[in-house]
Design a protein around this motif. Structure first.
Motif, short mmCIF file in Angstrom:
data_model
loop_
_atom_site.label_atom_id
_atom_site.label_comp_id
_atom_site.label_asym_id
_atom_site.label_seq_id
_atom_site.Cartn_x
_atom_site.Cartn_y
_atom_site.Cartn_z
N HIS A 181 0.85 -1.20 0.00
CA HIS A 181 0.00 0.00 0.00
C HIS A 181 0.88 1.25 0.00
N GLY A 182 0.69 2.10 -1.00
CA GLY A 182 1.50 3.31 -1.13
C GLY A 182 1.33 4.28 0.02
N THR A 183 0.23 4.14 0.78
CA THR A 183 -0.03 5.05 1.90
C THR A 183 0.74 4.64 3.15
N ASN A 184 1.38 3.46 3.13
CA ASN A 184 2.15 2.99 4.29
C ASN A 184 3.45 3.80 4.38
N PRO A 185 3.68 4.51 5.51
CA PRO A 185 4.89 5.33 5.60
C PRO A 185 6.17 4.51 5.76
N VAL B 285 11.78 -3.02 10.57
CA VAL B 285 12.17 -3.63 9.29
C VAL B 285 10.95 -3.51 8.38
N ALA B 286 11.03 -2.58 7.42
CA ALA B 286 9.86 -2.33 6.56
C ALA B 286 10.25 -2.54 5.10
N TRP B 287 9.42 -3.29 4.39
CA TRP B 287 9.55 -3.40 2.93
C TRP B 287 8.18 -3.02 2.36
N VAL B 288 8.09 -1.81 1.84
CA VAL B 288 6.84 -1.30 1.29
C VAL B 288 7.09 -0.96 -0.17
N ASP B 289 6.35 -1.59 -1.06
CA ASP B 289 6.56 -1.34 -2.49
C ASP B 289 5.24 -1.45 -3.25
N PRO B 290 4.66 -0.27 -3.59
CA PRO B 290 3.35 -0.29 -4.25
C PRO B 290 3.38 -0.81 -5.69
N ARG B 291 4.56 -1.14 -6.20
CA ARG B 291 4.60 -1.71 -7.56
C ARG B 291 4.12 -3.16 -7.58
N TYR B 292 4.05 -3.78 -6.43
CA TYR B 292 3.57 -5.16 -6.38
C TYR B 292 2.04 -5.19 -6.38
N ALA B 293 1.48 -6.08 -7.20
CA ALA B 293 0.01 -6.17 -7.30
C ALA B 293 -0.61 -6.71 -6.02
N SER B 294 0.12 -7.54 -5.30
CA SER B 294 -0.43 -8.09 -4.05
C SER B 294 0.70 -8.21 -3.04
N ALA B 295 0.33 -8.23 -1.77
CA ALA B 295 1.33 -8.50 -0.73
C ALA B 295 1.82 -9.94 -0.83
N THR B 296 0.95 -10.86 -1.31
CA THR B 296 1.41 -12.25 -1.42
C THR B 296 2.56 -12.39 -2.42
N MET B 297 2.63 -11.52 -3.43
CA MET B 297 3.78 -11.56 -4.35
C MET B 297 5.07 -11.25 -3.61
N MET B 298 4.99 -10.30 -2.68
CA MET B 298 6.18 -9.94 -1.88
C MET B 298 6.51 -11.07 -0.92
N VAL B 299 5.47 -11.64 -0.29
CA VAL B 299 5.68 -12.76 0.63
C VAL B 299 6.32 -13.93 -0.12
N ALA B 300 5.94 -14.14 -1.37
CA ALA B 300 6.54 -15.22 -2.17
C ALA B 300 8.05 -15.03 -2.28
N GLU B 301 8.49 -13.79 -2.46
CA GLU B 301 9.93 -13.54 -2.53
C GLU B 301 10.60 -13.76 -1.17
N VAL B 302 9.90 -13.44 -0.10
CA VAL B 302 10.45 -13.70 1.24
C VAL B 302 10.58 -15.21 1.46
N VAL B 303 9.57 -15.97 1.03
CA VAL B 303 9.63 -17.44 1.15
C VAL B 303 10.83 -17.98 0.37
N ASP B 304 11.03 -17.44 -0.83
CA ASP B 304 12.22 -17.85 -1.61
C ASP B 304 13.50 -17.52 -0.86
N ALA B 305 13.54 -16.31 -0.27
CA ALA B 305 14.74 -15.89 0.45
C ALA B 305 14.96 -16.73 1.70
N LEU B 306 13.87 -17.25 2.27
CA LEU B 306 13.99 -18.14 3.43
C LEU B 306 14.49 -19.52 3.02
N GLY B 307 14.40 -19.80 1.71
CA GLY B 307 14.87 -21.09 1.21
C GLY B 307 13.89 -22.23 1.42
N VAL B 308 12.62 -21.88 1.61
CA VAL B 308 11.60 -22.93 1.83
C VAL B 308 11.12 -23.43 0.47
N GLU B 309 10.97 -24.75 0.37
CA GLU B 309 10.53 -25.39 -0.88
C GLU B 309 9.03 -25.15 -1.10
#
Ligand code: MN
Length: 334
Positions: free
Chosen positions: A111-115, A120-144
Protein backbone atom coordinates in the motif's frame (compact mmCIF):
# COMPACT_ATOMS: atom_id res chain seq x y z
CA UNK A 1 10.58 -16.66 -7.68
CA UNK A 2 13.01 -15.86 -10.51
CA UNK A 3 14.39 -12.70 -9.02
CA UNK A 4 14.40 -11.90 -5.35
CA UNK A 5 14.32 -8.26 -4.27
CA UNK A 6 17.21 -7.41 -1.90
CA UNK A 7 14.52 -6.19 0.51
CA UNK A 8 13.07 -9.71 0.64
CA UNK A 9 16.48 -10.96 1.74
CA UNK A 10 16.56 -8.26 4.42
CA UNK A 11 13.14 -9.34 5.70
CA UNK A 12 14.12 -13.02 5.62
CA UNK A 13 17.30 -12.24 7.56
CA UNK A 14 15.30 -10.38 10.25
CA UNK A 15 12.92 -13.34 10.50
CA UNK A 16 15.70 -15.94 10.73
CA UNK A 17 17.64 -13.88 13.29
CA UNK A 18 14.67 -14.05 15.66
CA UNK A 19 14.64 -17.05 17.98
CA UNK A 20 11.25 -16.79 19.71
CA UNK A 21 7.74 -17.15 18.30
CA UNK A 22 6.26 -15.02 15.53
CA UNK A 23 2.87 -13.35 15.49
CA UNK A 24 1.83 -12.87 11.86
CA UNK A 25 -1.08 -10.50 11.21
CA UNK A 26 -2.63 -8.33 8.49
CA UNK A 27 -5.16 -5.49 8.18
CA UNK A 28 -8.66 -5.29 9.67
CA UNK A 29 -11.51 -6.76 7.62
CA UNK A 30 -9.20 -9.39 6.11
CA UNK A 31 -9.45 -9.87 2.34
CA UNK A 32 -7.92 -12.55 0.12
CA UNK A 33 -4.50 -10.90 0.10
CA UNK A 34 -4.48 -10.50 3.90
CA UNK A 35 -5.49 -14.12 4.51
CA UNK A 36 -3.21 -15.41 1.74
CA UNK A 37 -0.16 -13.46 2.98
CA UNK A 38 -0.57 -14.63 6.57
CA UNK A 39 -1.17 -18.30 5.67
CA UNK A 40 1.73 -18.43 3.20
CA UNK A 41 4.32 -16.92 5.53
CA UNK A 42 3.07 -18.78 8.62
CA UNK A 43 3.18 -22.14 6.82
CA UNK A 44 6.67 -21.38 5.47
CA UNK A 45 8.01 -20.46 8.93
CA UNK A 46 6.46 -23.61 10.45
CA UNK A 47 8.30 -25.64 7.81
CA UNK A 48 11.46 -24.24 9.35
CA UNK A 49 10.35 -25.56 12.73
CA UNK A 50 9.39 -22.15 14.05
CA UNK A 51 6.44 -21.36 16.32
CA UNK A 52 3.92 -19.08 14.61
CA UNK A 53 0.72 -17.55 15.99
CA UNK A 54 -1.81 -16.20 13.46
CA UNK A 55 -4.52 -14.16 15.20
CA UNK A 56 -7.21 -12.80 12.88
CA UNK A 57 -10.89 -11.87 12.98
CA UNK A 58 -12.83 -14.45 10.96
CA UNK A 59 -12.26 -13.90 7.22
CA UNK A 60 -15.26 -13.61 4.89
CA UNK A 61 -17.02 -16.88 4.22
CA UNK A 62 -15.79 -17.25 0.61
CA UNK A 63 -12.15 -17.39 1.80
CA UNK A 64 -12.58 -19.89 4.63
CA UNK A 65 -11.81 -22.91 2.43
CA UNK A 66 -8.19 -21.70 2.37
CA UNK A 67 -7.86 -22.00 6.15
CA UNK A 68 -7.36 -25.23 8.14
CA UNK A 69 -9.45 -25.82 11.27
CA UNK A 70 -7.76 -24.03 14.15
CA UNK A 71 -5.15 -22.39 11.94
CA UNK A 72 -6.33 -18.88 12.81
CA UNK A 73 -6.86 -17.85 16.44
CA UNK A 74 -8.80 -14.97 18.01
CA UNK A 75 -7.07 -11.57 18.10
CA UNK A 76 -4.65 -11.16 21.02
CA UNK A 77 -5.04 -8.30 23.50
CA UNK A 78 -1.39 -8.49 24.54
CA UNK A 79 1.79 -9.00 22.64
CA UNK A 80 3.33 -12.37 23.70
CA UNK A 81 6.72 -12.10 25.39
CA UNK A 82 9.69 -12.54 23.06
CA UNK A 83 7.43 -12.60 20.02
CA UNK A 84 8.36 -10.91 16.75
CA UNK A 85 5.31 -9.24 15.21
CA UNK A 86 5.08 -9.50 11.41
CA UNK A 87 2.50 -7.26 9.72
CA UNK A 88 1.56 -8.14 6.12
CA UNK A 89 -0.57 -6.26 3.55
CA UNK A 90 -1.05 -3.42 6.03
CA UNK A 91 0.46 -0.42 7.72
CA UNK A 92 1.12 -1.57 11.33
CA UNK A 93 -1.04 1.38 12.44
CA UNK A 94 -4.02 -0.19 10.63
CA UNK A 95 -3.31 -3.80 11.44
CA UNK A 96 -5.42 -6.05 13.57
CA UNK A 97 -4.77 -9.17 15.63
CA UNK A 98 -2.06 -8.06 18.07
CA UNK A 99 -0.81 -4.77 19.57
CA UNK A 100 2.13 -3.63 17.43
CA UNK A 101 3.74 -1.36 20.04
CA UNK A 102 6.35 -2.47 22.56
CA UNK A 103 8.74 -4.40 20.36
CA UNK A 104 10.20 -4.93 16.93
CA UNK A 105 7.85 -5.11 13.93
CA UNK A 106 8.63 -6.56 10.50
CA UNK A 107 6.33 -5.09 7.86
CA UNK A 108 5.77 -6.24 4.25
CA UNK A 109 3.15 -4.24 2.35
CA UNK A 110 2.22 -2.91 -1.09
CA UNK A 111 0.00 0.00 0.00
CA UNK A 112 1.50 3.31 -1.13
CA UNK A 113 -0.03 5.05 1.90
CA UNK A 114 2.15 2.99 4.29
CA UNK A 115 4.89 5.33 5.60
CA UNK A 116 7.25 2.36 6.08
CA UNK A 117 8.31 3.35 9.58
CA UNK A 118 8.46 -0.18 11.10
CA UNK A 119 11.91 -1.35 12.32
CA UNK A 120 12.17 -3.63 9.29
CA UNK A 121 9.86 -2.33 6.56
CA UNK A 122 9.55 -3.40 2.93
CA UNK A 123 6.84 -1.30 1.29
CA UNK A 124 6.56 -1.34 -2.49
CA UNK A 125 3.35 -0.29 -4.25
CA UNK A 126 4.60 -1.71 -7.56
CA UNK A 127 3.57 -5.16 -6.38
CA UNK A 128 0.01 -6.17 -7.30
CA UNK A 129 -0.43 -8.09 -4.05
CA UNK A 130 1.33 -8.50 -0.73
CA UNK A 131 1.41 -12.25 -1.42
CA UNK A 132 3.78 -11.56 -4.35
CA UNK A 133 6.18 -9.94 -1.88
CA UNK A 134 5.68 -12.76 0.63
CA UNK A 135 6.54 -15.22 -2.17
CA UNK A 136 9.93 -13.54 -2.53
CA UNK A 137 10.45 -13.70 1.24
CA UNK A 138 9.63 -17.44 1.15
CA UNK A 139 12.22 -17.85 -1.61
CA UNK A 140 14.74 -15.89 0.45
CA UNK A 141 13.99 -18.14 3.43
CA UNK A 142 14.87 -21.09 1.21
CA UNK A 143 11.60 -22.93 1.83
CA UNK A 144 10.53 -25.39 -0.88
CA UNK A 145 7.24 -24.54 -2.62
CA UNK A 146 4.27 -26.87 -2.73
CA UNK A 147 0.50 -26.50 -3.11
CA UNK A 148 -0.03 -25.78 0.59
CA UNK A 149 2.15 -22.68 0.35
CA UNK A 150 1.31 -21.70 -3.21
CA UNK A 151 -2.50 -21.93 -2.99
CA UNK A 152 -3.12 -19.15 -0.42
CA UNK A 153 -0.32 -17.17 -2.08
CA UNK A 154 -2.00 -17.29 -5.50
CA UNK A 155 -5.41 -16.65 -3.90
CA UNK A 156 -4.12 -13.30 -2.61
CA UNK A 157 -2.76 -12.37 -6.01
CA UNK A 158 -6.03 -13.33 -7.70
CA UNK A 159 -8.28 -11.42 -5.32
CA UNK A 160 -6.14 -8.24 -5.34
CA UNK A 161 -6.05 -8.21 -9.16
CA UNK A 162 -9.76 -9.05 -9.55
CA UNK A 163 -8.74 -12.37 -11.07
CA UNK A 164 -6.16 -10.65 -13.31
CA UNK A 165 -8.62 -8.05 -14.69
CA UNK A 166 -7.55 -4.90 -12.82
CA UNK A 167 -4.97 -2.39 -14.00
CA UNK A 168 -2.42 -3.70 -11.48
CA UNK A 169 -2.19 -6.95 -13.47
CA UNK A 170 1.23 -6.77 -15.09
CA UNK A 171 3.79 -9.15 -16.48
CA UNK A 172 5.33 -9.73 -13.08
CA UNK A 173 1.97 -10.62 -11.54
CA UNK A 174 1.26 -13.11 -14.31
CA UNK A 175 4.75 -14.58 -14.06
CA UNK A 176 4.37 -14.97 -10.30
CA UNK A 177 1.04 -16.71 -10.92
CA UNK A 178 2.70 -19.05 -13.40
CA UNK A 179 5.37 -19.99 -10.90
CA UNK A 180 2.75 -20.68 -8.21
CA UNK A 181 0.78 -22.88 -10.61
CA UNK A 182 4.02 -24.74 -11.36
CA UNK A 183 4.34 -25.28 -7.60
CA UNK A 184 1.16 -27.34 -7.65
CA UNK A 185 -1.88 -25.03 -7.35
CA UNK A 186 -5.05 -26.55 -8.83
CA UNK A 187 -5.81 -23.32 -10.69
CA UNK A 188 -9.25 -24.09 -12.13
CA UNK A 189 -10.44 -25.35 -8.75
CA UNK A 190 -9.01 -22.35 -6.89
CA UNK A 191 -10.53 -19.89 -9.36
CA UNK A 192 -13.90 -21.62 -9.03
CA UNK A 193 -13.86 -21.72 -5.23
CA UNK A 194 -12.87 -18.06 -4.91
CA UNK A 195 -16.05 -17.10 -6.77
CA UNK A 196 -18.49 -19.16 -4.72
CA UNK A 197 -20.96 -17.02 -2.79
CA UNK A 198 -23.72 -17.78 -0.33
CA UNK A 199 -27.21 -18.10 -1.90
CA UNK A 200 -28.20 -14.88 -0.07
CA UNK A 201 -25.57 -13.05 -2.09
CA UNK A 202 -27.54 -13.79 -5.24
CA UNK A 203 -30.88 -12.93 -3.63
CA UNK A 204 -29.41 -9.55 -2.65
CA UNK A 205 -27.81 -9.14 -6.07
CA UNK A 206 -31.24 -9.53 -7.70
CA UNK A 207 -32.72 -6.78 -5.49
CA UNK A 208 -29.76 -4.42 -6.01
CA UNK A 209 -29.66 -4.93 -9.77
CA UNK A 210 -33.40 -4.21 -9.99
CA UNK A 211 -32.52 -0.59 -9.06
CA UNK A 212 -29.91 -0.06 -11.81
CA UNK A 213 -30.22 3.24 -13.62
CA UNK A 214 -28.03 5.23 -16.00
CA UNK A 215 -27.42 8.96 -15.54
CA UNK A 216 -25.46 11.80 -17.18
CA UNK A 217 -26.01 10.60 -20.75
CA UNK A 218 -25.23 7.02 -19.84
CA UNK A 219 -21.74 7.75 -18.50
CA UNK A 220 -22.77 6.88 -14.94
CA UNK A 221 -24.44 3.72 -13.67
CA UNK A 222 -25.97 3.63 -10.20
CA UNK A 223 -27.71 1.08 -8.00
CA UNK A 224 -28.99 1.06 -4.42
CA UNK A 225 -28.75 -1.30 -1.51
CA UNK A 226 -31.52 -0.17 0.83
CA UNK A 227 -32.19 -0.88 4.49
CA UNK A 228 -35.42 -2.60 3.40
CA UNK A 229 -33.44 -5.05 1.26
CA UNK A 230 -31.17 -5.91 4.15
CA UNK A 231 -34.18 -6.29 6.46
CA UNK A 232 -35.88 -8.58 3.94
CA UNK A 233 -32.85 -10.88 3.62
CA UNK A 234 -31.45 -10.51 7.12
CA UNK A 235 -28.05 -9.19 8.03
CA UNK A 236 -25.40 -11.04 6.08
CA UNK A 237 -21.88 -10.28 5.04
CA UNK A 238 -21.47 -7.08 3.09
CA UNK A 239 -20.60 -8.11 -0.45
CA UNK A 240 -21.50 -4.76 -1.97
CA UNK A 241 -17.98 -4.37 -3.36
CA UNK A 242 -18.79 -7.33 -5.55
CA UNK A 243 -21.98 -5.64 -6.72
CA UNK A 244 -20.22 -2.46 -7.82
CA UNK A 245 -17.54 -4.71 -9.33
CA UNK A 246 -20.22 -6.08 -11.65
CA UNK A 247 -21.85 -2.73 -12.38
CA UNK A 248 -18.54 -1.22 -13.49
CA UNK A 249 -18.64 -3.30 -16.67
CA UNK A 250 -21.77 -1.56 -17.98
CA UNK A 251 -20.77 -0.60 -21.54
CA UNK A 252 -20.31 3.10 -22.16
CA UNK A 253 -19.99 4.07 -18.52
CA UNK A 254 -17.03 5.78 -16.90
CA UNK A 255 -18.34 5.83 -13.34
CA UNK A 256 -20.21 3.13 -11.42
CA UNK A 257 -21.53 3.52 -7.90
CA UNK A 258 -23.52 1.62 -5.31
CA UNK A 259 -25.41 3.67 -2.73
CA UNK A 260 -25.72 1.70 0.50
CA UNK A 261 -28.33 2.94 2.92
CA UNK A 262 -27.14 2.59 6.50
CA UNK A 263 -29.32 3.94 9.32
CA UNK A 264 -28.88 7.73 9.03
CA UNK A 265 -26.10 7.62 6.43
CA UNK A 266 -25.40 6.53 2.87
CA UNK A 267 -22.13 4.76 2.01
CA UNK A 268 -20.90 5.13 -1.54
CA UNK A 269 -18.70 2.63 -3.36
CA UNK A 270 -17.42 4.21 -6.57
CA UNK A 271 -15.47 2.77 -9.51
CA UNK A 272 -14.17 4.66 -12.55
CA UNK A 273 -12.24 4.44 -15.80
CA UNK A 274 -11.37 6.52 -18.86
CA UNK A 275 -9.54 9.27 -16.98
CA UNK A 276 -12.33 9.82 -14.44
CA UNK A 277 -11.05 9.45 -10.88
CA UNK A 278 -13.22 7.73 -8.26
CA UNK A 279 -10.76 9.09 -5.72
CA UNK A 280 -11.36 12.74 -6.69
CA UNK A 281 -15.12 12.16 -6.73
CA UNK A 282 -15.02 10.64 -3.24
CA UNK A 283 -12.57 13.19 -1.84
CA UNK A 284 -15.04 15.89 -2.93
CA UNK A 285 -17.63 14.06 -0.82
CA UNK A 286 -15.35 13.70 2.22
CA UNK A 287 -14.05 10.18 1.44
CA UNK A 288 -10.97 8.73 -0.23
CA UNK A 289 -9.36 5.77 -1.94
CA UNK A 290 -7.62 4.89 -5.19
CA UNK A 291 -8.14 6.52 -8.61
CA UNK A 292 -10.15 3.56 -9.90
CA UNK A 293 -11.86 2.49 -6.67
CA UNK A 294 -12.89 4.75 -3.81
CA UNK A 295 -15.58 5.33 -1.22
CA UNK A 296 -17.28 7.95 0.91
CA UNK A 297 -19.93 8.06 3.64
CA UNK A 298 -22.54 10.83 3.59
CA UNK A 299 -23.96 11.32 7.08
CA UNK A 300 -27.50 12.41 7.78
CA UNK A 301 -28.84 12.14 4.22
CA UNK A 302 -31.39 9.96 2.48
CA UNK A 303 -30.75 8.04 -0.75
CA UNK A 304 -32.20 10.76 -3.01
CA UNK A 305 -29.99 13.45 -1.47
CA UNK A 306 -26.95 11.17 -1.62
CA UNK A 307 -27.58 10.51 -5.31
CA UNK A 308 -27.92 14.22 -6.06
CA UNK A 309 -24.65 15.06 -4.28
CA UNK A 310 -22.86 12.13 -5.89
CA UNK A 311 -24.00 13.16 -9.38
CA UNK A 312 -22.86 16.75 -8.76
CA UNK A 313 -19.41 15.45 -7.83
CA UNK A 314 -19.33 13.07 -10.81
CA UNK A 315 -20.41 15.80 -13.20
CA UNK A 316 -17.65 18.11 -11.91
CA UNK A 317 -15.15 15.28 -12.35
CA UNK A 318 -16.28 14.41 -15.88
CA UNK A 319 -16.24 18.09 -16.91
CA UNK A 320 -12.79 18.42 -15.31
CA UNK A 321 -11.50 15.37 -17.17
CA UNK A 322 -12.86 16.75 -20.44
CA UNK A 323 -10.97 19.99 -19.86
CA UNK A 324 -7.82 18.35 -18.52
CA UNK A 325 -5.33 17.66 -21.31
CA UNK A 326 -3.51 14.34 -21.27
CA UNK A 327 -5.47 12.84 -18.39
CA UNK A 328 -4.21 9.37 -17.68
CA UNK A 329 -6.31 6.25 -17.44
CA UNK A 330 -7.08 5.26 -13.91
CA UNK A 331 -5.86 1.87 -12.74
CA UNK A 332 -7.02 -0.33 -9.93
CA UNK A 333 -5.24 -1.12 -6.74
CA UNK A 334 -6.07 -2.74 -3.45
MN1 MN B 1 -3.31 -6.31 -0.73
Amino acid sequence: MDTIDPQAHRVARALLDHQGPYVVVAHTDPDGDAVGSVLTLARALRRLGREVITPMTPPPRFLRFLVDDGELVDPLTERPRDALVVVLDSDPARSSGVPTSGGQVVNVDHHGTNPGTAEVAWVDPRYASATMMVAEVVDALGVEWDARLATPCLAGLMTDTGHFRFGNTDRRALQAAGRLIDAGVAYAELSDRLQWRHPDFFRMLALVMATVRFRLDGEVVLADQTLAMREALGESEDDSDDYVGQLRYAEGTRVAAILKERGGAVKLSVRSRGGASARRICVALGGGGHDAAAGATLEGVDLATAERRLLEAVEAELRGVAGRPGGTTATDAS
